[in-house]
Design an enzyme around this catalytic site. Structure first.
Site, PDB file in Angstrom:
ATOM      1  N   CYS A   1       0.505   2.647   1.951  1.00 22.80           N
ATOM      2  CA  CYS A   1       0.809   3.163   0.944  1.00 22.80           C
ATOM      3  C   CYS A   1      -0.432   3.675   0.391  1.00 22.80           C
ATOM      4  CB  CYS A   1       1.965   2.347   0.073  1.00 22.80           C
ATOM      5  SG  CYS A   1       1.237   4.033  -1.241  1.00 22.80           S
TER       6      CYS A   1
ATOM      7  N   CYS B   1       7.923  -9.273   5.238  1.00 25.86           N
ATOM      8  CA  CYS B   1       6.893  -7.724   6.240  1.00 25.86           C
ATOM      9  C   CYS B   1       6.227  -6.824   5.345  1.00 25.86           C
ATOM     10  CB  CYS B   1       8.497  -6.813   7.227  1.00 25.86           C
ATOM     11  SG  CYS B   1       8.160  -5.283   8.333  1.00 25.86           S
TER      12      CYS B   1
ATOM     13  N   CYS C   1      16.316  -4.879   7.136  1.00 22.53           N
ATOM     14  CA  CYS C   1      15.046  -5.112   6.788  1.00 22.53           C
ATOM     15  C   CYS C   1      14.666  -6.559   7.267  1.00 22.53           C
ATOM     16  CB  CYS C   1      15.311  -5.668   5.347  1.00 22.53           C
ATOM     17  SG  CYS C   1      13.478  -5.955   4.517  1.00 22.53           S
TER      18      CYS C   1
ATOM     19  N   CYS D   1       8.705   2.048   8.931  1.00 20.09           N
ATOM     20  CA  CYS D   1       9.352   0.895   8.744  1.00 20.09           C
ATOM     21  C   CYS D   1      10.015   0.915  10.610  1.00 20.09           C
ATOM     22  CB  CYS D   1      10.526   1.248   8.083  1.00 20.09           C
ATOM     23  SG  CYS D   1      11.865  -0.270   7.709  1.00 20.09           S
TER      24      CYS D   1
ATOM     25  N   CYS E   1       5.416  -1.160   5.003  1.00 16.55           N
ATOM     26  CA  CYS E   1       5.652  -0.088   4.012  1.00 16.55           C
ATOM     27  C   CYS E   1       4.856  -0.578   2.157  1.00 16.55           C
ATOM     28  CB  CYS E   1       7.399  -0.626   3.171  1.00 16.55           C
ATOM     29  SG  CYS E   1       7.683  -1.595   2.625  1.00 16.55           S
TER      30      CYS E   1
ATOM     31  N   CYS F   1       5.221  13.049  -0.129  1.00 10.67           N
ATOM     32  CA  CYS F   1       4.776  11.434   0.945  1.00 10.67           C
ATOM     33  C   CYS F   1       6.239  10.337   1.171  1.00 10.67           C
ATOM     34  CB  CYS F   1       3.653  10.462   0.235  1.00 10.67           C
ATOM     35  SG  CYS F   1       3.583   9.199   1.720  1.00 10.67           S
TER      36      CYS F   1
ATOM     37  N   ASP G   1      10.964 -13.722 -11.524  1.00 10.56           N
ATOM     38  CA  ASP G   1      11.732 -13.253 -10.622  1.00 10.56           C
ATOM     39  C   ASP G   1      12.228 -14.626  -9.958  1.00 10.56           C
ATOM     40  OD1 ASP G   1      12.403 -12.167  -8.427  1.00 10.56           O
ATOM     41  OD2 ASP G   1      11.547 -12.468  -7.170  1.00 10.56           O
TER      42      ASP G   1
ATOM     43  N   CYS H   1       5.084   9.886  -6.309  1.00 14.50           N
ATOM     44  CA  CYS H   1       5.146   9.931  -5.092  1.00 14.50           C
ATOM     45  C   CYS H   1       5.268  11.758  -4.297  1.00 14.50           C
ATOM     46  CB  CYS H   1       6.047   9.590  -4.239  1.00 14.50           C
ATOM     47  SG  CYS H   1       5.881   6.992  -5.005  1.00 14.50           S
TER      48      CYS H   1
ATOM     49  N   CYS I   1       5.713   5.260   3.474  1.00 13.28           N
ATOM     50  CA  CYS I   1       6.688   3.825   3.786  1.00 13.28           C
ATOM     51  C   CYS I   1       7.762   4.158   4.811  1.00 13.28           C
ATOM     52  CB  CYS I   1       6.964   3.342   2.169  1.00 13.28           C
ATOM     53  SG  CYS I   1       7.184   4.468   0.830  1.00 13.28           S
TER      54      CYS I   1
END
Length: 373
Positions: A250, A243, A216, A200, A246, A193, A136, A190, A196
């Site tokens: 899950c 945060c 966000c 938010c 989300c 569903c 990253d 997913c 998430c």
């Protein structure tokens, strides 16, 4: 798939596991030809907000070969950092200064990179191939590559999901000039569903699998350098760094076990940090308290900015003395949010008295404007 290739991969997989990586896979460097178009579309939509570095690095980010032409394979690994408890429960206690799970521990860049170098060194010794490691810190689209390598799939919240770690995976990448046998790509699971997306607090997802940073809370509390926009202050609640909503909601998290990696486990002092204590941190105490964690990179002024938003949302007038003290802080970021927090908690007469004492001497127009919101 050659026997020698299988042997090398088996050695790498075993070594990755011994280093603490819970998932391992390999993708061909050209596995995701769709990435340039997806990246361009996101940037043209402005979803990166004011993170100009995403535009500046677009040409290198769009594919592994654009970053390093010699790459043939990408080894992707994941380390489980699942918490012991659901962090959503900590949003209810307004006395807490809520720090995102990934930042409650030692900076994962430092932890993962050392382990990646070990793994890459093994590959280089066995094959003589070139290697480059990334955590990253370079223009690498880790999540799509991890999906191609079979580690998991990108959920509707855009985070990589794993059957074994839910939403809680740190990713690392090794680019190599070796042509290694590829893993089977993961399939999205997913289904229908939308938990998430629904949770938010700022509707930051314009569509499934799309995240608009301009809405966000993680972006505003971590990346944004200015004042928190007015419309996002109440939704921030007691979130002072990041945060997790989300990620934490899950359903796949039910399969995840809390990490047993001591270096990727939360520091209790940060997990249980009290908002009142955080408001009292000066720069040196801030740097000491958050030493070697991602929070330290934020800097004390932006951290106090976030804590003052949390204080304004706390409904706790016991924070007023600290807020009043921060009205004279050297940073306009802090002074501006102190004005906002004061006006949330103080009675009208108290706020007007403070305005009379500070407004005329305030040199920053944004801080002065806070008295009018």
């Amino acid at each position: 798939m050659s026997a020698s290739g299988d042997s090398i991969v088996a050695q790498l997989r075993t070594r990755a596991s011994s280093l603490g990586f819970s998932t391992f896979g390999i993708a061909p460097a050209n596995a995701r030809p769709d990435l340039p178009q997806k990246l361009q579309s996101a940037l043209q939509s402005g979803w990166h907000a004011d993170m100009e570095w995403m535009e500046d690095t677009q040409d290198r980010r769009k594919s592994p070969q654009a970053l390093w032409p010699e790459v043939k394979s990408v080894i992707m690994v994941g380390a489980n950092y699942a918490p012991e408890e659901n962090p959503l429960a900590r949003l209810v206690d307004k006395s807490l200064a809520n720090v995102s799970v990934y930042a409650q521990m030692r900076d994962y860049h430092d932890v993962i990179k050392g382990r990646l170098k070990d793994l890459a060194g093994l590959l280089a010794r066995r094959t003589g191939a070139g290697v480059k490691v990334f955590v990253d810190t370079a223009p690498v689209m880790e999540k799509p590559l991890a999906e191609a390598a079979g580690l998991g799939w990108q959920g509707k919240h855009t985070v990589l999901l794993s059957r074994d770690a839910g939403s809680w995976l740190f990713l690392g990448a090794i680019f190599t000039s070796a042509d290694l046998p590829a893993s089977t790509p993961a399939q999205e699971k997913c289904g229908t569903c939308t938990k998430c997306l629904d949770i938010c607090p700022t509707d930051a997802f314009p569509a499934p699998f799309r995240l608009d940073a301009r809405k966000c809370l993680a972006y505003y509390s971590v990346e944004h350098k200015g004042q928190i926009p007015l419309e996002f202050r109440k939704p921030m609640g007691n979130r002072v760094f990041g945060c997790d909503d989300c990620l934490a909601v899950c359903p796949w998290n039910k399969f995840a076990s809390a990490t047993r990696d001591a270096r990727l486990s939360a520091r209790q002092t940060i997990r249980d940090a009290q908002l009142g204590d955080m408001l009292a941190l000066n720069d040196s105490r801030f740097r000491a308290f958050f030493a070697q964690t991602p929070v330290k990179r934020l800097g004390s002024a932006r951290f106090l900015r976030n804590c003052l938003v949390a204080a304004g949302n706390s409904e706790d007038r016991q924070h007023l003395p600290a807020i009043e003290r921060l009205l004279s802080h050297e940073s306009p970021l802090v002074r501006g949010m102190a004005v906002w927090a004061l006006r949330q908690l103080a009675q009208a007469g108290e706020a007007e008295a403070q305005r009379a004492r500070t407004y005329a001497a305030e040199p920053d127009p944004e801080v002065r404007a806070e008295w009018s919101h």
